[in-house]
Design an enzyme around this catalytic site. Structure first.
Site, short mmCIF file in Angstrom:
data_model
loop_
_atom_site.label_atom_id
_atom_site.label_comp_id
_atom_site.label_asym_id
_atom_site.label_seq_id
_atom_site.Cartn_x
_atom_site.Cartn_y
_atom_site.Cartn_z
N GLU A 101 0.65 -1.84 -0.21
CA GLU A 101 -0.34 -0.06 0.28
C GLU A 101 0.99 1.48 0.13
O GLU A 101 2.13 1.67 0.66
CB GLU A 101 -0.68 0.17 1.64
CG GLU A 101 -1.77 -1.08 0.93
CD GLU A 101 -2.86 -1.56 2.11
OE1 GLU A 101 -4.16 -1.53 1.68
OE2 GLU A 101 -2.65 -0.49 3.12
N CYS A 114 3.66 8.45 1.29
CA CYS A 114 3.51 7.54 2.40
C CYS A 114 4.11 5.93 2.05
O CYS A 114 3.41 5.59 1.27
CB CYS A 114 2.60 6.99 3.66
SG CYS A 114 3.80 5.42 4.92
N CYS A 121 6.04 -7.36 7.42
CA CYS A 121 7.59 -6.44 7.66
C CYS A 121 7.88 -7.68 8.93
O CYS A 121 7.34 -8.61 9.03
CB CYS A 121 7.05 -5.48 9.02
SG CYS A 121 8.48 -4.80 9.68
N CYS A 125 6.53 -5.38 15.69
CA CYS A 125 5.75 -4.48 17.19
C CYS A 125 4.79 -4.96 17.16
O CYS A 125 3.63 -4.69 16.46
CB CYS A 125 6.39 -3.54 16.02
SG CYS A 125 7.17 -2.89 15.83
N CYS A 128 1.52 -2.85 15.88
CA CYS A 128 1.40 -2.80 14.25
C CYS A 128 0.70 -3.63 13.15
O CYS A 128 1.31 -5.45 13.72
CB CYS A 128 2.22 -2.83 13.69
SG CYS A 128 2.96 -2.08 11.63
N GLY A 174 6.98 -2.82 5.77
CA GLY A 174 8.74 -2.94 6.15
C GLY A 174 9.62 -2.15 6.55
O GLY A 174 8.82 -0.84 6.82
N GLU A 175 10.66 -2.29 7.39
CA GLU A 175 11.07 -1.63 7.50
C GLU A 175 12.67 -1.40 6.83
O GLU A 175 13.68 -1.95 6.21
CB GLU A 175 11.86 -2.19 8.84
CG GLU A 175 13.65 -2.16 9.34
CD GLU A 175 13.47 -1.03 9.78
OE1 GLU A 175 12.53 -0.48 10.96
OE2 GLU A 175 14.45 -0.42 10.00
N SER A 228 11.94 4.78 15.39
CA SER A 228 10.61 4.71 16.22
C SER A 228 11.11 4.08 17.67
O SER A 228 10.46 3.37 18.01
CB SER A 228 9.98 3.41 15.47
OG SER A 228 8.88 3.94 14.26
N CYS A 350 -1.49 5.40 9.85
CA CYS A 350 -0.19 4.50 10.83
C CYS A 350 -0.12 2.82 10.73
O CYS A 350 -1.47 2.76 12.16
CB CYS A 350 1.05 5.63 11.75
SG CYS A 350 0.85 7.07 11.09
N1 SAH Z 1 9.15 -0.19 9.96
C1 SAH Z 1 9.52 1.13 10.10
C2 SAH Z 1 8.70 2.26 9.48
C3 SAH Z 1 6.68 1.66 10.15
S1 SAH Z 1 5.55 2.58 9.83
C4 SAH Z 1 9.88 2.25 11.43
O1 SAH Z 1 9.00 1.32 12.38
O2 SAH Z 1 9.60 2.87 12.11
C5 SAH Z 1 5.65 4.01 10.59
C6 SAH Z 1 5.19 4.73 12.36
O3 SAH Z 1 3.68 3.94 12.56
C7 SAH Z 1 6.52 3.74 12.86
O4 SAH Z 1 6.68 4.73 14.11
C8 SAH Z 1 5.68 3.06 13.75
O5 SAH Z 1 6.09 2.57 14.83
C9 SAH Z 1 3.54 3.36 13.91
N2 SAH Z 1 2.65 2.97 14.25
C10 SAH Z 1 3.09 0.97 13.36
N3 SAH Z 1 1.40 0.98 14.18
C11 SAH Z 1 0.87 2.03 14.44
C12 SAH Z 1 -0.60 2.26 14.92
N4 SAH Z 1 -1.63 0.84 14.60
N5 SAH Z 1 -0.36 3.05 15.50
C13 SAH Z 1 0.07 4.21 15.19
N6 SAH Z 1 1.23 4.31 15.01
C14 SAH Z 1 1.27 3.10 14.45
#
Ligand code: SAH
Length: 375
Positions: A101, A114, A121, A125, A128, A174-175, A228, A350
Site C-alpha cells: 500500500e 507514504c 514486515c 512490533c 502494528c 516494512g522496515e 520509532s 499509521c
Molecule cells: N518500520 C518503520 C516504518 C514503520 S511505520 C518503523 O518502524 O519506523 C511508521 C510509524 O507508524 C512507526 O513509528 C510505527 O511504529 C508507527 N505505527 C505502527 N503501528 C501503529 C499504530 N497502530 N498506531 C500508530 N502508529 C503506528
C-alpha cells in the site's frame, strides 16, 4: 499503459529503479553517450512517460533500441480509495501476487506520500497491524520508486511549481533499513534533480533502529531520519518493538548521536515517533525520562495517537493525556507535536496498512474505480 509484465519484457532492464549513475552505466554499456541518462531520467520521472516513443529528443533508432532492451514497468494498481478527509490509498499488486500500500496525505501547505519498502514486515512490533502478516519479501528499487511515479501520474500534473507530492516518507509497510540497498537507491532518485528533485529535508526514512544499518546510513545518505522510539525503558520497548532486545535504547541513542554528527546540514534533527498507548507508555515519569534520554540530540517528538485494529490488545491514550504529555515535553525544552490521524475511514492510518482488502465488511467502504491514465 502496459502494466503487465510479459516474458519478453522480463529480460529488459526496468529503468524505474535506476539512479542517474545506474542509467549512465546502462547507456555507456549499450554503446550510447552517458548524457542520455539525464535526458531519459527527465522523461521518466518528470514528464512521467511510460513509453520510449514519447521521448522526442532521442533519435528514432535509439528509441527503437530502448524498446528492445529497456522498460518502464510499474506494478498494477488494484484498488484506489479516497477518504472523506482527502487521504488517498492505493493497493499495488506486484509480480508474484504480493500487494503493498501507498498513501497520499494532502494538507494545505504540502502533500505527503507514504510509501512501503517491504511486503509485510519481520520486526513484529506488537501494536502494528502490518506485523501480523509477517514478512514476505523486499521490494525492488523499481517497486519502491514506482509508488511515487504511479502516484504522480494518478494525482495529475506534478510540475515543479505546483507539486502534488512535496514530501516522501518511508513509513508504509516494512522496515526500510532491512532493505537497505534498494531503499537507498530509491531515496537517491527522489532527491535527484533530474528526477523528482525533492530536498533531503523532505525525504524521511523511518526506522525501528536497525543499528549497523543506521550507522551506515548516516555515512552514506542525507535523508531525514525518523526513529520509532515508542518507549523510554528497555523493559517497555522490548515488549513493543522487539528489535530493542538486539539493539537496546542505550545503543540506539549512541547511534542517533553519531547520525547527527555525520550530517552536514546544521538544521539536521531526528524525529522521534512515539505511539500513545493507554497505560503503557503515557505517564508523566516517562515524559521526564524521555527529556533526559534525548538530551543533546537535536530532536522533534512526534506523538502518534494509536490507530486501533481488530484484536490489537491496545487502546489509544485519552486525547487529554496526549495533550498533557506533549505540554510536559515542551516544558522540558523539547519540540513536540501530535500527529494528526488521517485516512482512518479507509484504514490508511499509521500501522493499519496490511496490503489486503478482505474484511471490508467491518465498515462501509467506498472504492473508486482504479484509474490508469494521466487524467
Ligand atoms: N518500520 C518503520 C516504518 C514503520 S511505520 C518503523 O518502524 O519506523 C511508521 C510509524 O507508524 C512507526 O513509528 C510505527 O511504529 C508507527 N505505527 C505502527 N503501528 C501503529 C499504530 N497502530 N498506531 C500508530 N502508529 C503506528
Amino acid at each position: 499503459m502496459n502494466v503487465h509484465v510479459n516474458l519478453e519484457q522480463k529480460a529488459k532492464q526496468n529503468l524505474l529503479g535506476m539512479t542517474l549513475q545506474d542509467l549512465e552505466a546502462f547507456f555507456t554499456e549499450s554503446g550510447e553517450k552517458a548524457f542520455r541518462a539525464s535526458q531519459v531520467m527527465k522523461w521518466v520521472h518528470q514528464l512521467l512517460v511510460d513509453n520510449f516513443d514519447d521521448m522526442t529528443n532521442l533519435s528514432k533508432s535509439l528509441r527503437e533500441k530502448l524498446q528492445q532492451i529497456a522498460s518502464i514497468d510499474a506494478p498494477e494498481i488494484v484498488f484506489d480509495q479516497t477518504s472523506t478527509d482527502g487521504t488517498r490509498k492505493w493497493l499495488m499488486q506486484l509480480e508474484g501476487g504480493n500487494k503493498v500500500e501507498t498513501v497520499y496525505i494532502p494538507e494545505s501547505n504540502r502533500g505527503t506520500l507514504c510509501i512501503s519498502s517491504q511486503v509485510g514486515c519481520a520486526l513484529d512490533c506488537s501494536f502494528c497491524s502490518t506485523a501480523r502478516q509477517g514478512f514476505s519479501r523486499n521490494l525492488t528499487s523499481a517497486e519502491i520508486v514506482a509508488q511515487v511515479w504511479m502516484a504522480s501520474r494518478l494525482l495529475g500534473k506534478d510540475n515543479r511549481d505546483d507539486r502534488k507530492i512535496t514530501n516522501i516518507v518511508l513509513m508504509g509497510m516494512g522496515e526500510p533499513l532491512l532493505n537497505y540497498e534498494n531503499v537507498l537507491k530509491a531515496t537517491e532518485i527522489f532527491m535527484e534533480d533530474n528526477a523528482y528533485g525533492i530536498s533531503k529535508r523532505r525525504v524521511t526514512l523511518s526506522t525501528s533502529g536497525v543499528l549497523p544499518k543506521l550507522d551506515q546510513l548516516g555515512k552514506e545518505s542525507e535523508v531525514s531520519l525518523a526513529v520509532s522510539l515508542h518507549a523510554v525503558t528497555d523493559e517497555v520497548r522490548d515488549s513493543l518493538v522487539p528489535i530493542n532486545k538486539k539493539y537496546p535504547l542505550k545503543e540506539l541513542m549512541a547511534s542517533c548521536r553519531g547520525y547527527i554528527k555525520n550530517q552536514t546540514a546544521k538544521s539536521s534533527h531526528i524525529t522521534f515517533e512515539y505511539v500513545m498507548l493507554n497505560g503503557v507508555n503515557d505517564s508523566r515519569e516517562e515524559a521526564v525520562r524521555m527529556a533526559k534520554m534525548l538530551k543533546g540530540i537535536p530532536s522533534k517528538i512526534n506523538l502518534i495517537p494509536f490507530n486501533p485494529f481488530p484484536d490489537s490488545g491496545y487502546e489509544c491514550s485519552d486525547m487529554k493525556v496526549i495533550e498533557n504529555f506533549k505540554q510536559q515535553l515542551i516544558n522540558l525544552g523539547l519540540v513536540a507535536t501530535i500527529r494528526k490521524t488521517r485516512g482512518e475511514d479507509i484504514d490508511a492510518a499509521c500501522g493499519q496498512l496490511v496490503g489486503k482488502v478482505e474484511d471490508k465488511s467491518r465498515r462501509e467502504r467506498k472504492f473508486e474505480q482504479p484509474r490508469y491514465g494521466m487524467n
